[in-house]
Motif scaffolding. Sequence first.
Motif, PDB file in Angstrom:
ATOM      1  N   ARG A   1       0.830  -1.208   0.000  1.00 32.63           N
ATOM      2  CA  ARG A   1       0.000   0.000   0.000  1.00 32.63           C
ATOM      3  C   ARG A   1       0.867   1.262   0.000  1.00 32.63           C
ATOM      4  NH1 ARG A   1      -3.049  -2.972   3.885  1.00 32.63           N
ATOM      5  NH2 ARG A   1      -2.016  -1.808   5.563  1.00 32.63           N
ATOM      6  N   ASP A   2       1.884   1.265   0.841  1.00 33.05           N
ATOM      7  CA  ASP A   2       2.767   2.434   0.920  1.00 33.05           C
ATOM      8  C   ASP A   2       3.465   2.685  -0.413  1.00 33.05           C
ATOM      9  OD1 ASP A   2       2.024   2.553   3.549  1.00 33.05           O
ATOM     10  OD2 ASP A   2       3.981   1.970   4.361  1.00 33.05           O
ATOM     11  N   PHE A   3       3.914   1.622  -1.032  1.00 35.08           N
ATOM     12  CA  PHE A   3       4.625   1.756  -2.305  1.00 35.08           C
ATOM     13  C   PHE A   3       3.707   2.338  -3.371  1.00 35.08           C
ATOM     14  CE2 PHE A   3       6.932   0.239  -6.086  1.00 35.08           C
ATOM     15  CZ  PHE A   3       8.228   0.564  -5.734  1.00 35.08           C
ATOM     16  N   ASP A   4       2.453   1.899  -3.365  1.00 34.89           N
ATOM     17  CA  ASP A   4       1.496   2.437  -4.334  1.00 34.89           C
ATOM     18  C   ASP A   4       1.218   3.916  -4.074  1.00 34.89           C
ATOM     19  OD1 ASP A   4      -0.535   1.988  -6.511  1.00 34.89           O
ATOM     20  OD2 ASP A   4      -1.867   2.643  -4.905  1.00 34.89           O
ATOM     21  N   LEU A   5       1.158   4.315  -2.815  1.00 35.55           N
ATOM     22  CA  LEU A   5       0.961   5.727  -2.501  1.00 35.55           C
ATOM     23  C   LEU A   5       2.139   6.570  -2.995  1.00 35.55           C
ATOM     24  CD1 LEU A   5      -0.464   5.455   1.126  1.00 35.55           C
ATOM     25  CD2 LEU A   5      -1.709   6.218  -0.900  1.00 35.55           C
ATOM     26  N   CYS A   6       3.331   5.980  -2.965  1.00 30.92           N
ATOM     27  CA  CYS A   6       4.527   6.725  -3.375  1.00 30.92           C
ATOM     28  C   CYS A   6       4.717   6.768  -4.885  1.00 30.92           C
ATOM     29  CB  CYS A   6       5.765   6.105  -2.729  1.00 30.92           C
ATOM     30  SG  CYS A   6       5.867   6.347  -0.946  1.00 30.92           S
ATOM     31  N   PHE A   7       4.321   5.718  -5.586  1.00 27.09           N
ATOM     32  CA  PHE A   7       4.622   5.639  -7.018  1.00 27.09           C
ATOM     33  C   PHE A   7       3.399   5.354  -7.889  1.00 27.09           C
ATOM     34  CE2 PHE A   7       8.570   4.392  -4.849  1.00 27.09           C
ATOM     35  CZ  PHE A   7       9.424   5.366  -5.372  1.00 27.09           C
ATOM     36  N   GLY A   8       2.242   5.175  -7.278  1.00 26.42           N
ATOM     37  CA  GLY A   8       1.042   4.874  -8.034  1.00 26.42           C
ATOM     38  C   GLY A   8       0.378   6.116  -8.607  1.00 26.42           C
ATOM     39  N   GLU A   9      -0.853   5.955  -9.051  1.00 28.92           N
ATOM     40  CA  GLU A   9      -1.527   7.027  -9.791  1.00 28.92           C
ATOM     41  C   GLU A   9      -1.798   8.268  -8.949  1.00 28.92           C
ATOM     42  OE1 GLU A   9      -5.499   6.111 -11.034  1.00 28.92           O
ATOM     43  OE2 GLU A   9      -5.796   4.668  -9.394  1.00 28.92           O
ATOM     44  N   HIS A  10      -1.768   8.133  -7.628  1.00 31.04           N
ATOM     45  CA  HIS A  10      -2.080   9.277  -6.774  1.00 31.04           C
ATOM     46  C   HIS A  10      -0.824   9.997  -6.250  1.00 31.04           C
ATOM     47  CE1 HIS A  10      -6.278   8.258  -6.955  1.00 31.04           C
ATOM     48  NE2 HIS A  10      -6.045   7.040  -6.467  1.00 31.04           N
ATOM     49  N   ALA A  11       0.346   9.594  -6.721  1.00 32.95           N
ATOM     50  CA  ALA A  11       1.568  10.289  -6.315  1.00 32.95           C
ATOM     51  C   ALA A  11       1.622  11.673  -6.977  1.00 32.95           C
ATOM     52  CB  ALA A  11       2.788   9.478  -6.717  1.00 32.95           C
ATOM     53  N   PRO A  12       2.155  12.685  -6.306  1.00 35.02           N
ATOM     54  CA  PRO A  12       2.758  12.643  -4.965  1.00 35.02           C
ATOM     55  C   PRO A  12       1.776  12.891  -3.823  1.00 35.02           C
ATOM     56  CG  PRO A  12       3.133  14.792  -5.901  1.00 35.02           C
ATOM     57  CD  PRO A  12       2.379  14.005  -6.952  1.00 35.02           C
ATOM     58  N   ALA A  13       0.494  13.185  -4.137  1.00 40.92           N
ATOM     59  CA  ALA A  13      -0.452  13.488  -3.064  1.00 40.92           C
ATOM     60  C   ALA A  13      -0.585  12.329  -2.089  1.00 40.92           C
ATOM     61  CB  ALA A  13      -1.814  13.840  -3.663  1.00 40.92           C
ATOM     62  N   GLY A  14      -0.632  11.105  -2.616  1.00 39.28           N
ATOM     63  CA  GLY A  14      -0.738   9.950  -1.742  1.00 39.28           C
ATOM     64  C   GLY A  14       0.471   9.812  -0.839  1.00 39.28           C
ATOM     65  N   MET A  15       1.643  10.107  -1.378  1.00 42.89           N
ATOM     66  CA  MET A  15       2.855  10.026  -0.578  1.00 42.89           C
ATOM     67  C   MET A  15       2.852  11.076   0.532  1.00 42.89           C
ATOM     68  SD  MET A  15       6.772  10.257  -1.946  1.00 42.89           S
ATOM     69  CE  MET A  15       6.491  11.875  -2.691  1.00 42.89           C
ATOM     70  N   ILE A  16       2.397  12.265   0.227  1.00 41.58           N
ATOM     71  CA  ILE A  16       2.321  13.311   1.249  1.00 41.58           C
ATOM     72  C   ILE A  16       1.333  12.910   2.337  1.00 41.58           C
ATOM     73  CG2 ILE A  16       1.622  15.693   1.659  1.00 41.58           C
ATOM     74  CD1 ILE A  16       2.753  16.348  -1.130  1.00 41.58           C
ATOM     75  N   ASP A  17       0.201  12.322   1.936  1.00 41.63           N
ATOM     76  CA  ASP A  17      -0.751  11.825   2.928  1.00 41.63           C
ATOM     77  C   ASP A  17      -0.102  10.771   3.820  1.00 41.63           C
ATOM     78  OD1 ASP A  17      -2.722  13.469   1.967  1.00 41.63           O
ATOM     79  OD2 ASP A  17      -3.787  11.903   0.870  1.00 41.63           O
ATOM     80  N   LEU A  18       0.711   9.907   3.214  1.00 36.03           N
ATOM     81  CA  LEU A  18       1.395   8.875   3.988  1.00 36.03           C
ATOM     82  C   LEU A  18       2.351   9.500   4.996  1.00 36.03           C
ATOM     83  CD1 LEU A  18       2.158   5.852   4.407  1.00 36.03           C
ATOM     84  CD2 LEU A  18       3.864   6.154   2.592  1.00 36.03           C
ATOM     85  N   LEU A  19       3.113  10.484   4.557  1.00 37.06           N
ATOM     86  CA  LEU A  19       4.108  11.110   5.426  1.00 37.06           C
ATOM     87  C   LEU A  19       3.480  11.924   6.546  1.00 37.06           C
ATOM     88  CD1 LEU A  19       6.612  12.258   2.664  1.00 37.06           C
ATOM     89  CD2 LEU A  19       6.984  10.429   4.330  1.00 37.06           C
ATOM     90  N   THR A  20       2.341  12.511   6.279  1.00 36.79           N
ATOM     91  CA  THR A  20       1.695  13.360   7.280  1.00 36.79           C
ATOM     92  C   THR A  20       0.683  12.610   8.133  1.00 36.79           C
ATOM     93  OG1 THR A  20      -0.001  14.057   5.697  1.00 36.79           O
ATOM     94  CG2 THR A  20       1.996  15.411   5.854  1.00 36.79           C
TER      95      THR A  20
END
Length: 377
Positions: free
Chosen positions: A352-371
């Motif tokens: 799940r984390d990897f998809d947030l970082c590199f999937g269709e919702h990056a970079p917003a998904g990655m920022i959500d993960l980090l915050t």
Amino acid sequence: MSVPVTIVGAGLGGLVLARVLHLHGVPVTVLEAEASPSARSQGGMLDIHDDTGQPALAAAGLLDGFRALVLEGREATRVLAPDGTVLLDEPDDGTGTRPEVQRGELRRLLLDALPSGTVRWGCKVTAIRALGGGRHEVTLADGTRLGTDLLVGADGAWSRVRPLLSGAVPGYVGTAFVETYLYDADTRHPAAAAAVGSGALLANVPGQGIQAHRESGDTLHAYVALTRPRAWFDDIDFGDPGAATARIAREFDGWAPELTALITDGDTAPVLRPLYALPVGHRWDHTPGVTLVGDAAHVAVPNGEGANLAMYDGAELARAIVAHPGDTGAALAEYERSLFPRIAEATAEAARDFDLCFGEHAPAGMIDLLTGAAAHR
């Protein structure tokens, strides 16, 4: 020759296991194929988590030594857009719970905490056979044979021990990292150094990204991510560093120069690191006298958990062995009973984390993960 516990692999998980067993007086031998502790680079930065890696080091009696290795300020995180716009800038304010250390220095701490001769270097395992009653015989490349009451595979993604338990083989996940280093960055690469800041930089979009850590001193360690078929990378001649660098850089045409400098200005030849993973929730039927820890058990896409889980596995297996002296069956049953749910949860989370970082919702998904926003969805 016979030893009660034989660990194949001198990575972090195997060394934590050996150290905790040593503290409790359990004889142990670690077999490592590499010729010496300095045979190859030991990777970059690790954030050591307060719920896995740190308790494992506490069980090993090495928390103070670990704390002495912590690089201050490295928990800072910056997220940039391809044009260099800062999307997130979280400084290291000293309240974080995942301090950063160099993997190689942490491994050295563990090695130095073991009695001389515990780790046998240059011991490549070529064959393993069951002897009955839960015992196994390990054959080394030089013909040496060792019998053991308990065999532990701590030998990574391409484990020689895993086939005793499971037919699972890691599969390419569709993404590879290309690794580079920039030395004396504050002086020689000031724009890239400023972009990275004091800790970690992430500049990801769907299917690709440029990531970097500031290591000890002013070394920048970059991981360029590309989601491409394995054959795409096979067509690049990494034996020609200049051509390989140019080919990778072309995938980032139009990106800010302070970001692409992490590719084009590398002081080392680019190194390809394809990513492989076992099936999510990998497990096996109990087999007397043999088990796995770390990547041998649950190699997954990177999300900062792998080394921490490996150390935690080692500490938990040691705890079970000590709790059941002379009864490896009970020890392995207890260990694996808690291991398998942990594997299932951790590997699903990694995907799940990897998809947030590199999937269709990056970079917003990655920022959500980090915050922490992703956890509340």
